[in-house]
Design an enzyme around this catalytic site. Structure first.
Site, PDB file in Angstrom:
ATOM      1  N   SER A   1      29.643  15.705  17.318  1.00  0.00           N
ATOM      2  CA  SER A   1      30.804  16.471  17.777  1.00  0.00           C
ATOM      3  C   SER A   1      30.603  17.110  19.148  1.00  0.00           C
ATOM      4  O   SER A   1      31.564  17.454  19.812  1.00  0.00           O
ATOM      5  CB  SER A   1      31.145  17.571  16.761  1.00  0.00           C
ATOM      6  OG  SER A   1      30.036  18.431  16.590  1.00  0.00           O
TER       7      SER A   1
ATOM      8  N   ASP B   1      34.183  28.002  17.656  1.00  0.00           N
ATOM      9  CA  ASP B   1      34.546  28.080  16.234  1.00  0.00           C
ATOM     10  C   ASP B   1      33.376  28.404  15.317  1.00  0.00           C
ATOM     11  O   ASP B   1      33.484  28.249  14.114  1.00  0.00           O
ATOM     12  CB  ASP B   1      35.208  26.759  15.797  1.00  0.00           C
ATOM     13  CG  ASP B   1      34.272  25.568  15.949  1.00  0.00           C
ATOM     14  OD1 ASP B   1      33.083  25.771  16.258  1.00  0.00           O
ATOM     15  OD2 ASP B   1      34.725  24.419  15.763  1.00  0.00           O
TER      16      ASP B   1
ATOM     17  N   HIS C   1      30.834  25.013  17.476  1.00  0.00           N
ATOM     18  CA  HIS C   1      31.016  24.325  18.757  1.00  0.00           C
ATOM     19  C   HIS C   1      31.249  25.300  19.900  1.00  0.00           C
ATOM     20  O   HIS C   1      31.780  26.391  19.685  1.00  0.00           O
ATOM     21  CB  HIS C   1      32.188  23.346  18.639  1.00  0.00           C
ATOM     22  CG  HIS C   1      32.021  22.397  17.491  1.00  0.00           C
ATOM     23  ND1 HIS C   1      32.689  22.561  16.301  1.00  0.00           N
ATOM     24  CD2 HIS C   1      31.222  21.321  17.342  1.00  0.00           C
ATOM     25  CE1 HIS C   1      32.319  21.600  15.462  1.00  0.00           C
ATOM     26  NE2 HIS C   1      31.430  20.838  16.057  1.00  0.00           N
TER      27      HIS C   1
END
Ligand SMILES: *[C@@H]1O[C@H](CO)[C@@H](O)[C@H](O)[C@H]1NC(C)=O
Ligand SMILES: *[C@@H]1O[C@H](CO)[C@@H](O)[C@H](O)[C@H]1NC(C)=O
Ligand SMILES: *[C@@H]1O[C@H](CO)[C@@H](O)[C@H](O)[C@H]1NC(C)=O
Length: 383
Positions: free
Chosen positions: A41, A348, A351
């Site tokens: 990610s 978040d 991230h």
């Protein structure tokens, strides 16, 4: 280009650089025509969103003004790489809609590991597209785009396809390993995980060798970040003992495992260089950049490094960014974003914000944290 030929111009630029910067950094820029990325990610630009549920608003709000498959409010480090190389943002291999692969493709998906995972995406979001699958996809991509290019009837059809000769001149970037650590920590202590790290790093080395076999020559490999600094570690771990924390305020044992991974990776890359005589392999210390930012958050213009911009985080009640859930008063709340994402490091809890990604990119792309110490624009040169 003016009236001079390509070679003459190249020579002039070369001499000019040599004069200005001295012999050490005399290498001319590589002019990468394309780049291919593999990862999780930290560099997924739409893969997991195309394959599974799309990432929701407010993800993407700061820069793209809508969700664009990235786990951030805006650009990721891989987007700043694209800007630095003067190439378009990479599209995900898994995203078939309106996509151009003329200047590369992105095989990264959120939740990817290097090693074969034994969790499914429905548990903790671990992706089925682990590194070996990303390699299988890359091999298929190369073969199938070659066929399509050969069959193309006109320049328009060819315009969205990579030029086969450019695979050998492309840059291959990697940012993967963090989920091997976090998946491991769910089952064992960081110390118990350590013996498996050489094997995991070997699988990353195999991926580099696979691409080399297919003609790739330039590799830019990020090490793994300080996973113990992710605020999510403290969502449910309310009172870590002072001895559990390092000088960045992060979980020491997790960061030690990340540093051990990085030490093994750096060593492995030295061996790869002798095994692959034509490869230029750059090891990039992303850990150092992220840890420096987290340790000096305020001095660098950010709020406290553990502040999470997006989501509902009140009295140890957490609702994930972009989701609805029950707040402390048992009424429904939405995990919305903070007023000023630019001042937060964490978007978040897992991230980074675009602001943090930009900061890290500015530290790593000029080569000051690389081995060898060359900027990304010169990463085709073997030192
Ligand atoms: C996954 O692998 C770990 C380590 O090899 C093992 O301890 C665990 O039981 C496995 N879990 C599943 C669901 O197979
Ligand atoms: C929860 O309810 C109390 C009493 O109504 C109120 O004072 C408080 O602000 C509420 N807390 C949150 C976070 O909504
Ligand atoms: C790279 O950029 C960083 C941050 O802007 C700066 O501190 C460093 O001196 C630069 N290094 C080189 C080699 O240009």
């Amino acid at each position: 280009m003016g009236s001079c030929g390509v070679l003459a111009c190249g020579f002039t630029v070369f001499v000019a650089l040599w004069v200005v910067r001295g012999a050490v950094e005399a290498s001319p820029p590589c002019d990468f025509p394309a780049f291919y990325n593999f990862g999780d990610s930290n560099s997924d630009t739409g893969g997991i969103s195309a394959a599974f549920d799309a990432i929701r608003a407010p993800y993407g709000e700061s820069f793209f003004h809508k969700p664009v498959g990235r786990d951030s409010d805006g650009r990721l480090i891989v987007d700043f790489i694209a800007e630095q190389l003067k190439l378009p943002y990479l599209s995900a291999y898994l995203d078939s809609l309106g996509t151009s692969y003329r200047h590369g493709a992105n095989f990264a998906t959120g939740g990817s590991t290097i090693g074969k995972p034994n969790e499914t995406i429905y548990q903790y979001g671990i992706s089925p597209f682990y590194l070996e699958m990303q390699m299988a996809q890359f091999n298929q991509f190369k073969q199938r785009t070659a066929d399509l290019y050969a069959q193309a009837k006109n320049p328009w059809e060819r315009s969205k396809l990579p030029v086969q000769e450019e695979f050998s001149r492309a840059l291959y970037t990697f940012d993967i390993g963090q989920n091997d650590l976090s998946m491991g920590f769910r089952k064992m202590t960081p110390d118990q995980l350590k013996p498996s790290l050489p094997d995991i790093v070997n699988q990353l080395a195999s991926a580099v060798q696979n691409i080399y076999k297919k003609g790739g020559r330039s590799f830019w490999i990020h090490n793994t970040g300080p996973v113990g600094c992710l605020p999510v570690n403290f969502f449910y771990n309310h009172n870590p003992l002072p001895g559990d924390l390092d000088e960045g305020g992060c979980l020491k044992s997790q960061n030690e495992a990340a540093m051990e991974f990085n030490r093994i990776l750096k060593e492995r890359i030295v061996k790869l260089r002798s095994k692959l005589p034509q490869a230029a392999i750059t090891y990039v210390d992303v850990y150092a950049a992220k840890f420096e930012l987290i340790s000096n958050a305020k001095r660098e213009g950010f709020t406290d490094s553990m502040t999470v911009c997006c989501g509902y985080h009140v009295d140890y009640t957490h609702v994930w960014c972009g989701f609805k859930g029950l707040g402390v008063n048992k009424t429904e709340v939405f995990g919305s974003s903070c007023k000023n994402p630019g001042t937060s490091i964490s978007w978040d809890g897992v991230h980074y914000t675009e602001g943090a990604n930009r900061w890290v990119a500015s530290r790593i792309l000029n080569g000051s944290l690389s081995d060898p110490p060359i900027p990304i624009t010169q990463a085709c040169h073997r030192h």
